[in-house]
Scaffold this motif. Sequence first.
Motif, PDB file in Angstrom:
ATOM      1  N   ALA A  76       0.793  -1.228   0.000  1.00  0.00           N
ATOM      2  CA  ALA A  76       0.000   0.000   0.000  1.00  0.00           C
ATOM      3  C   ALA A  76       0.828   1.282   0.000  1.00  0.00           C
ATOM      4  CB  ALA A  76      -0.934  -0.022   1.209  1.00  0.00           C
ATOM      5  N   ALA A  77       2.123   1.178   0.326  1.00  0.00           N
ATOM      6  CA  ALA A  77       2.921   2.405   0.447  1.00  0.00           C
ATOM      7  C   ALA A  77       3.213   3.072  -0.895  1.00  0.00           C
ATOM      8  CB  ALA A  77       4.246   2.086   1.132  1.00  0.00           C
ATOM      9  N   PHE A  78       3.097   2.324  -1.993  1.00  0.00           N
ATOM     10  CA  PHE A  78       3.726   2.832  -3.221  1.00  0.00           C
ATOM     11  C   PHE A  78       2.789   3.133  -4.389  1.00  0.00           C
ATOM     12  CE2 PHE A  78       6.628  -0.004  -0.898  1.00  0.00           C
ATOM     13  CZ  PHE A  78       7.524   0.957  -0.469  1.00  0.00           C
ATOM     14  N   ASP A  79       1.998   2.159  -4.789  1.00  0.00           N
ATOM     15  CA  ASP A  79       1.286   2.281  -6.076  1.00  0.00           C
ATOM     16  C   ASP A  79      -0.229   2.294  -5.932  1.00  0.00           C
ATOM     17  OD1 ASP A  79       3.887   1.925  -7.341  1.00  0.00           O
ATOM     18  OD2 ASP A  79       3.681  -0.187  -6.826  1.00  0.00           O
ATOM     19  N   GLY A  80      -0.739   2.754  -4.793  1.00  0.00           N
ATOM     20  CA  GLY A  80      -2.191   2.793  -4.577  1.00  0.00           C
ATOM     21  C   GLY A  80      -2.540   2.050  -3.306  1.00  0.00           C
ATOM     22  N   VAL A  81      -3.575   2.541  -2.593  1.00  0.00           N
ATOM     23  CA  VAL A  81      -3.862   1.988  -1.257  1.00  0.00           C
ATOM     24  C   VAL A  81      -5.024   0.995  -1.240  1.00  0.00           C
ATOM     25  CG1 VAL A  81      -2.957   4.014  -0.053  1.00  0.00           C
ATOM     26  CG2 VAL A  81      -5.392   3.921  -0.608  1.00  0.00           C
ATOM     27  N   GLY A  82      -5.798   0.905  -2.325  1.00  0.00           N
ATOM     28  CA  GLY A  82      -6.942  -0.017  -2.344  1.00  0.00           C
ATOM     29  C   GLY A  82      -6.480  -1.458  -2.496  1.00  0.00           C
ATOM     30  N   ILE A  83      -7.340  -2.396  -2.155  1.00  0.00           N
ATOM     31  CA  ILE A  83      -6.987  -3.812  -2.265  1.00  0.00           C
ATOM     32  C   ILE A  83      -6.606  -4.147  -3.707  1.00  0.00           C
ATOM     33  CG2 ILE A  83      -8.002  -6.144  -2.151  1.00  0.00           C
ATOM     34  CD1 ILE A  83      -9.466  -5.193   0.365  1.00  0.00           C
ATOM     35  N   ASN A  84      -7.392  -3.630  -4.660  1.00  0.00           N
ATOM     36  CA  ASN A  84      -7.060  -3.871  -6.070  1.00  0.00           C
ATOM     37  C   ASN A  84      -5.658  -3.381  -6.404  1.00  0.00           C
ATOM     38  OD1 ASN A  84      -9.583  -4.874  -6.795  1.00  0.00           O
ATOM     39  ND2 ASN A  84     -10.422  -2.835  -7.200  1.00  0.00           N
ATOM     40  N   ASP A  85      -5.337  -2.177  -5.919  1.00  0.00           N
ATOM     41  CA  ASP A  85      -4.032  -1.584  -6.254  1.00  0.00           C
ATOM     42  C   ASP A  85      -2.894  -2.437  -5.723  1.00  0.00           C
ATOM     43  OD1 ASP A  85      -5.319   0.788  -7.217  1.00  0.00           O
ATOM     44  OD2 ASP A  85      -5.532   1.462  -5.150  1.00  0.00           O
ATOM     45  N   VAL A  86      -3.047  -2.933  -4.469  1.00  0.00           N
ATOM     46  CA  VAL A  86      -1.899  -3.638  -3.883  1.00  0.00           C
ATOM     47  C   VAL A  86      -1.728  -5.021  -4.512  1.00  0.00           C
ATOM     48  CG1 VAL A  86      -2.053  -2.293  -1.746  1.00  0.00           C
ATOM     49  CG2 VAL A  86      -3.027  -4.574  -1.790  1.00  0.00           C
ATOM     50  N   ILE A  87      -2.837  -5.629  -4.929  1.00  0.00           N
ATOM     51  CA  ILE A  87      -2.715  -6.936  -5.595  1.00  0.00           C
ATOM     52  C   ILE A  87      -2.036  -6.747  -6.959  1.00  0.00           C
ATOM     53  CG2 ILE A  87      -4.019  -8.870  -6.597  1.00  0.00           C
ATOM     54  CD1 ILE A  87      -6.073  -8.495  -4.323  1.00  0.00           C
ATOM     55  N   LEU A  88      -2.476  -5.716  -7.683  1.00  0.00           N
ATOM     56  CA  LEU A  88      -1.875  -5.462  -8.999  1.00  0.00           C
ATOM     57  C   LEU A  88      -0.407  -5.059  -8.852  1.00  0.00           C
ATOM     58  CD1 LEU A  88      -2.446  -5.393 -12.029  1.00  0.00           C
ATOM     59  CD2 LEU A  88      -3.029  -2.982 -11.810  1.00  0.00           C
ATOM     60  N   SER A  89      -0.111  -4.307  -7.793  1.00  0.00           N
ATOM     61  CA  SER A  89       1.280  -3.886  -7.574  1.00  0.00           C
ATOM     62  C   SER A  89       2.164  -5.113  -7.349  1.00  0.00           C
ATOM     63  CB  SER A  89       1.308  -2.884  -6.424  1.00  0.00           C
ATOM     64  OG  SER A  89       2.383  -3.055  -5.569  1.00  0.00           O
ATOM     65  N   ALA A  90       1.650  -6.104  -6.603  1.00  0.00           N
ATOM     66  CA  ALA A  90       2.410  -7.346  -6.388  1.00  0.00           C
ATOM     67  C   ALA A  90       2.625  -8.053  -7.731  1.00  0.00           C
ATOM     68  CB  ALA A  90       1.663  -8.249  -5.419  1.00  0.00           C
ATOM     69  N   ARG A  91       1.571  -8.128  -8.521  1.00  0.00           N
ATOM     70  CA  ARG A  91       1.681  -8.820  -9.818  1.00  0.00           C
ATOM     71  C   ARG A  91       2.733  -8.157 -10.717  1.00  0.00           C
ATOM     72  NH1 ARG A  91      -3.160 -10.736 -13.892  1.00  0.00           N
ATOM     73  NH2 ARG A  91      -1.774 -11.339 -15.574  1.00  0.00           N
ATOM     74  N   ARG A  92       2.685  -6.820 -10.729  1.00  0.00           N
ATOM     75  CA  ARG A  92       3.624  -6.093 -11.614  1.00  0.00           C
ATOM     76  C   ARG A  92       5.066  -6.288 -11.178  1.00  0.00           C
ATOM     77  NH1 ARG A  92      -0.271  -1.142 -12.928  1.00  0.00           N
ATOM     78  NH2 ARG A  92      -0.821  -1.865 -15.009  1.00  0.00           N
ATOM     79  N   GLN A  93       5.309  -6.302  -9.870  1.00  0.00           N
ATOM     80  CA  GLN A  93       6.684  -6.495  -9.390  1.00  0.00           C
ATOM     81  C   GLN A  93       7.191  -7.891  -9.754  1.00  0.00           C
ATOM     82  OE1 GLN A  93       8.648  -3.992  -8.271  1.00  0.00           O
ATOM     83  NE2 GLN A  93       6.826  -2.866  -8.893  1.00  0.00           N
ATOM     84  N   ILE A  94       6.314  -8.883  -9.666  1.00  0.00           N
ATOM     85  CA  ILE A  94       6.741 -10.244 -10.015  1.00  0.00           C
ATOM     86  C   ILE A  94       6.983 -10.337 -11.528  1.00  0.00           C
ATOM     87  CG2 ILE A  94       6.106 -12.710  -9.976  1.00  0.00           C
ATOM     88  CD1 ILE A  94       6.635 -11.280  -7.175  1.00  0.00           C
ATOM     89  N   ASP A  95       6.123  -9.679 -12.315  1.00  0.00           N
ATOM     90  CA  ASP A  95       6.296  -9.697 -13.773  1.00  0.00           C
ATOM     91  C   ASP A  95       7.631  -9.075 -14.190  1.00  0.00           C
ATOM     92  OD1 ASP A  95       3.964 -10.981 -14.179  1.00  0.00           O
ATOM     93  OD2 ASP A  95       2.804  -9.221 -14.797  1.00  0.00           O
ATOM     94  N   LEU A  96       8.146  -8.153 -13.361  1.00  0.00           N
ATOM     95  CA  LEU A  96       9.407  -7.474 -13.716  1.00  0.00           C
ATOM     96  C   LEU A  96      10.650  -8.313 -13.398  1.00  0.00           C
ATOM     97  CD1 LEU A  96       8.715  -3.824 -12.456  1.00  0.00           C
ATOM     98  CD2 LEU A  96       9.044  -4.563 -14.826  1.00  0.00           C
ATOM     99  N   LEU A  97      10.487  -9.395 -12.632  1.00  0.00           N
ATOM    100  CA  LEU A  97      11.660 -10.186 -12.253  1.00  0.00           C
ATOM    101  C   LEU A  97      12.232 -10.910 -13.481  1.00  0.00           C
ATOM    102  CD1 LEU A  97      10.526 -11.855  -8.884  1.00  0.00           C
ATOM    103  CD2 LEU A  97      12.022  -9.881  -9.215  1.00  0.00           C
ATOM    104  N   PRO A  98      13.558 -10.955 -13.592  1.00  0.00           N
ATOM    105  CA  PRO A  98      14.133 -11.665 -14.737  1.00  0.00           C
ATOM    106  C   PRO A  98      13.999 -13.177 -14.546  1.00  0.00           C
ATOM    107  CG  PRO A  98      15.865 -10.882 -13.270  1.00  0.00           C
ATOM    108  CD  PRO A  98      14.564 -10.386 -12.709  1.00  0.00           C
ATOM    109  N   VAL A  99      13.891 -13.894 -15.654  1.00  0.00           N
ATOM    110  CA  VAL A  99      13.856 -15.364 -15.565  1.00  0.00           C
ATOM    111  C   VAL A  99      15.302 -15.822 -15.430  1.00  0.00           C
ATOM    112  CG1 VAL A  99      13.150 -17.492 -16.723  1.00  0.00           C
ATOM    113  CG2 VAL A  99      11.873 -15.369 -17.103  1.00  0.00           C
TER     114      VAL A  99
END
Length: 475
Positions: free
Chosen positions: A451-474
Amino acid sequence: MTTAVLGGGISGLSAGYYLLRRFGKPATIYEASPRVGGWIRTECHKNKGFLFEGGPRTIRPHGLAGANTLQLVEELKLSIKPISRSHVAARNRMLYAKGKVCLLPNSALGMIGTIEPFTKPLYRALLNDLATKVTVAKDGDESIYSFAERRFGKEIADYAISPMICGICAGDAHEISVRFLMDSLFEKEQKYGGVLKGLFYSRFQDKDEKNSIGIFAQKQPSLYTQACREKWAMYGLEGGLEQLPRALRKYLAKNNINVHLNSRCQNVSFNNDGAYLTMRHAELPVEHVISSLPAYQLALIVKAQHPSLAAKLLDIPYVDVVVINLQYNNDKMLQYSGFGLLVPPVEKLPVLGIIFDSCCFDMSGSTVLTVMMGGRWFSKWFSNQPSQNELREMAQRYVAKILNINEEPKFSRVHTLPKCIPQYTVGHKRRVENIRKYISNYKLPLSICGAAFDGVGINDVILSARRQIDLLPVR
Ligand SMILES: Cc1cc2nc3c(=O)[nH]c(=O)nc-3n(C[C@H](O)[C@H](O)[C@H](O)COP(=O)(O)OP(=O)(O)OC[C@H]3O[C@@H](n4cnc5c(N)ncnc54)[C@H](O)[C@@H]3O)c2cc1C
Ligand SMILES: C=CC1=C(C)c2cc3[nH]c(cc4nc(cc5[nH]c(cc1n2)c(C)c5CCC(=O)O)C(CCC(=O)O)=C4C)c(C)c3C=C
């Protein structure tokens, strides 16, 4: 070595879920407290047919972030309790202002007459927008209060925008960035010279809904299609919102993503191969760290090795909220129907608002209310550290004054939520960019969500988690 997720709130659990989906490898989530869910907490009184929500109670189904959460909810096979746009809880928004409960207009017709607490018809605010020249904002940001006052006048800033900010981050609109809630309106104003002009000229360019399909390969989640078709305004979950973190934890455990409870991370130090986590009884080497912690908690654990990163994280302020749930054995206590009411800060009361839970969801013959107090003004009202009983009595006094309910509740619960909601104050976007720049410049094996970074709603924090994982290199 594995990936470690810090925090077992909804964003940490979601990070675990997306790690599993993307890499299919084991990972571990470390949670300081004895339970998962963070601020999502439901107290179920199953035998009496009602429940208390200690934090959030509804989620919005809209846009990319809403569709993403619905996909998760669908995969976890949770039962939804939708609230359609025609439901009273979606239609009726109320304020307590100037000593009265005021029903806000919910259609264009309501713009014509003068509706309390406003002293002028609302269409005048739109004329104000059309007639006012644009002021270029310094450093590309300003407070949402100043933006609303500039474009629509002081009454809109005081009685529409300020209470809305209380109902989303318990904050002071004079301090909160316009980009927190009105990023696109602000951009349009700056580009086209006014909000209405901007909306008009850009009407064929808004791609948000179209983009929402983007991350879902070919097919949108069917719950999202259903939500659009049935015009849901928001939804809750059967058994309360805590079902979401609980179901996620179960799903993760079945798939080798372990959640270690009572496992506070005390320090993290990074090296060329990954990082070391200091826990109470162990030093754990890990390959990568995903932090879903509140910014001030992450600051504490990186401070020893990265004091200037810690300082940047501490620049994100938080506020405390008191949440008081009240239950009455009679479902006819309320004279008003709606989601609840908000109290504009100009009223200078300790109460931020009251949610009418039993109007939103069936509570089997009970009236259930939630009074929320404090927020940005917590220290002004509660510096004397009142007891739970004093807080409950205060909440009941305001329920009597505002809603004319004088009866003693049958059940009640008082929670003080310390530092529960981050404040996206003016300059927040730049602050977050600088935090991410630091992590990238030092090549730290660290991703940040929550919630600290990319939006405070439940939707925002779930999407923020998804985006961070998508950015990880394989690897
Ligand atoms: C009163 C209230 C009402 C709300 N209403 C709504 C609503 O109606 N709709 C909506 O969408 N959102 C709502 N929200 C916002 C939403 O609930 C939160 O933003 C969201 O739950 C935050 O989730 P998170 O996982 O990012 O953080 P948190 O829930 O704060 O989770 C962080 C976790 O990290 C753990 N932790 C902390 N330090 C450490 C450490 N050192 N090591 C390991 N673990 C640690 C904590 O114990 C916690 O479990 C509301 C919030 C509040 C407070
Ligand atoms: C009507 C009374 C409300 C009170 C009091 C209230 C308190 C409160 N809310 C948050 C945080 C969030 N609330 C969110 C959504 C939301 N809140 C209300 C109303 C009250 N909130 C409504 C009607 C809604 C639904 C959204 C809508 O249709 O407007 C959210 C999610 C926002 C999102 O973008 O999805 C958050 C976050 C706090 C901290 C709080 C404490 C005083």
